[in-house]
Write an enzyme that holds these catalytic residues in place. Sequence first.
Site, short mmCIF file in Angstrom:
data_model
loop_
_atom_site.label_atom_id
_atom_site.label_comp_id
_atom_site.label_asym_id
_atom_site.label_seq_id
_atom_site.Cartn_x
_atom_site.Cartn_y
_atom_site.Cartn_z
N HIS A 1 2.01 2.13 -3.50
CA HIS A 1 0.98 2.83 -4.29
C HIS A 1 1.00 4.32 -3.98
CE1 HIS A 1 -0.83 -0.61 -6.14
NE2 HIS A 1 -1.34 -1.13 -5.03
N GLU B 1 0.82 -1.21 0.00
CA GLU B 1 0.00 0.00 0.00
C GLU B 1 0.86 1.26 0.00
OE1 GLU B 1 -3.11 0.07 -0.58
OE2 GLU B 1 -3.39 -2.09 -0.48
#
Length: 232
Positions: A27, A24
Amino acid sequence: MELNLFQTVAIYALPVVFAITLHEAAHGYVAKHFGDLTAYAAGRVSLNPLRHIDPFGTIALPLLLLAVSKLFGGGGILFGWAKPVPVNFANLRRPKRDMLWVAAAGPASNLLMAVFWLLMVKAGLALQGNYFALPLALMGAAGVFFNIIIMVLNLLPLPPLDGGRILVSLLPRRLAYKFARIEPYGFIILIVLLFSGALGLIMWPLIGITMSLLAQLFGVPLSDLIRLASVI
């Protein structure tokens, strides 16, 4: 040798938390690089697991799948997720093109972590007889296995998975628009595939090929990697 559930949880804990956290964070970092500060403003471009952990997806579901695997002899897909990093694709400098790099960053981070954990397996095998050798090799095998699963899963061409977003980025605009409309139903499709067994039929060959290629590339006997993975 076979580990009990508590030993298996202890072996998997670090690889699972960091696989999902770094996925995550990657990203968010790449989105920031291409002009979208949404994740950065929300404090999600961070390696602090507490900023990313989803109580169900990061903790409860992996524990449930591990327990089911132990009780019924394994063979299932172990996966989980963190709280999705917020990305406003409209803020990217070139939204359709840059979407590809933002989406690919997560699976790329899992590939790098799989390599890291594979090197831990190699170190553990080289230190045979040392007290820390077996735990290191087992944790390494768990890290390789879980990161490859997360990478392969996220590269499936199904929105909102990363593979779906990559495909949206690559398709001509009209087709991309039609394909993106699947996204509200993507998670439901994924759950149906999981519980019908179809997800495993799709993923296991891809997982096996990836694991075999990495083991060969970094000089780790595939038989040792499979043996360690089967223990946990």
